[in-house]
Design a protein around this motif. Structure first.
Motif, PDB file in Angstrom:
ATOM      1  N   TYR A  80       0.836  -1.198   0.000  1.00  0.00           N
ATOM      2  CA  TYR A  80       0.000   0.000   0.000  1.00  0.00           C
ATOM      3  C   TYR A  80       0.876   1.256   0.000  1.00  0.00           C
ATOM      4  O   TYR A  80       1.464   1.595   1.032  1.00  0.00           O
ATOM      5  CB  TYR A  80      -0.869   0.054   1.261  1.00  0.00           C
ATOM      6  N   PRO A  81       0.989   1.974  -1.112  1.00  0.00           N
ATOM      7  CA  PRO A  81       1.687   3.258  -1.074  1.00  0.00           C
ATOM      8  C   PRO A  81       0.893   4.250  -0.224  1.00  0.00           C
ATOM      9  O   PRO A  81      -0.329   4.328  -0.326  1.00  0.00           O
ATOM     10  CB  PRO A  81       1.724   3.701  -2.537  1.00  0.00           C
ATOM     11  N   ALA A  82       1.607   4.996   0.615  1.00  0.00           N
ATOM     12  CA  ALA A  82       0.943   5.927   1.534  1.00  0.00           C
ATOM     13  C   ALA A  82       1.009   7.359   1.019  1.00  0.00           C
ATOM     14  O   ALA A  82       2.061   7.814   0.561  1.00  0.00           O
ATOM     15  CB  ALA A  82       1.600   5.845   2.905  1.00  0.00           C
ATOM     16  N   ILE A  83      -0.117   8.028   1.113  1.00  0.00           N
ATOM     17  CA  ILE A  83      -0.173   9.462   0.847  1.00  0.00           C
ATOM     18  C   ILE A  83      -0.726  10.121   2.092  1.00  0.00           C
ATOM     19  O   ILE A  83      -1.913  10.023   2.391  1.00  0.00           O
ATOM     20  CB  ILE A  83      -1.046   9.783  -0.383  1.00  0.00           C
ATOM     21  N   ASP A  84       0.165  10.764   2.843  1.00  0.00           N
ATOM     22  CA  ASP A  84      -0.216  11.468   4.066  1.00  0.00           C
ATOM     23  C   ASP A  84      -0.467  12.928   3.724  1.00  0.00           C
ATOM     24  O   ASP A  84       0.394  13.589   3.120  1.00  0.00           O
ATOM     25  CB  ASP A  84       0.886  11.363   5.118  1.00  0.00           C
ATOM     26  N   LEU A  85      -1.637  13.427   4.121  1.00  0.00           N
ATOM     27  CA  LEU A  85      -2.075  14.759   3.714  1.00  0.00           C
ATOM     28  C   LEU A  85      -2.009  15.745   4.870  1.00  0.00           C
ATOM     29  O   LEU A  85      -2.573  15.520   5.938  1.00  0.00           O
ATOM     30  CB  LEU A  85      -3.507  14.678   3.189  1.00  0.00           C
TER      31      LEU A  85
END
Length: 241
Positions: free
Chosen positions: A4-9
């Motif tokens: 799961y690639p993570a995109i933290d916003l």
């Protein structure tokens, strides 16, 4: 094992924190949706999204970039951060989110987790974030006396889709995952476990896959942005393409 690639916003941007500290954020992309498209183009099967501001505020803050990601990508996405009532859960799922991640409320209002899991089978995950084996809440700002395994076991009969286990001290530190604690949790419960925190190389992913317990997946963020892990190569190595 799914990667799961993570995109933290944070403040509308794609960032990575160091050990969960909001004042130690590195911005990697001003356009989170474009970042998501890069991951999708590389072949990812899922996206892992976190509304960091929302985790502290207790309500969604980065809704606009999340909605942009959902509208531009076709792979399923899971989201955590600031999801603490049924109205918010229903709203996100209606917008096309594949899975919501409930963290703070899993400690403070476990009945909501059970209610949501019944109402939306397969679409509710529990996020367990821990320091030294104890669960932390509210964007990792508050530590509790609740032990990771105890909290996980309390949801065995709830029908949750997965447990996302994050070792906060490893998150963003590029020091490798906590293999021992992750494997112990996966062996302690029948709920699928997704590992998070510290995945910094292809060797770390292989180690998680071969840790002696069956893991549903692993989340990686900084290593993908820094180039320490090539997403396409990692997916091939894990047999996901």
């Amino acid at each position: 094992m799914i990667l799961y690639p993570a995109i933290d916003l944070k403040d509308g941007q794609a960032v990575r924190l160091f050990k969960g500290e909001m004042d130690q954020a590195t911005v990697f992309n001003d356009d989170p949706a474009a970042q998501a498209m890069e991951f999708v183009a590389a072949g990812c099967e899922w996206l892992h999204l976190v509304d960091l501001n929302g985790a502290f505020a207790g309500e969604p803050v980065n809704a606009a970039p999340v909605e942009a990601i959902l509208s531009r990508t076709k792979v399923p996405a899971q989201l955590g951060g600031g999801i603490r009532d049924m109205t918010t859960i229903e709203r996100w799922l209606s917008k096309g989110l594949a899975r919501v991640i409930l963290g703070t409320v899993a400690v403070e209002n476990p009945d909501l987790v059970r209610e949501a899991a019944r109402a939306f089978p397969g679409k509710v995950a529990v996020g367990i974030d821990a320091r030294n084996g104890r669960v932390a809440t509210k964007g990792w700002a508050e530590e509790t006396d609740v032990m990771v395994t105890d909290l996980a076991r309390s949801f065995e009969d709830a029908g949750v889709a997965a447990i996302i286990y994050t070792d906060i001290n490893r998150d963003g530190a590029m020091q490798g995952p906590n293999l021992e604690a992750t494997a112990a949790l996966a062996k302690a419960v029948s709920i699928p476990v997704i590992a998070s925190g510290g995945v910094s190389s292809l060797a770390d992913l292989i180690a998680l896959r071969d840790c002696g317990a069956t893991l549903d997946g692993a989340i990686s963020g900084r290593a993908l942005y820094d180039g320490a892990i090539d997403l396409r190569e990692a997916l091939i190595a894990l047999g996901r393409t």
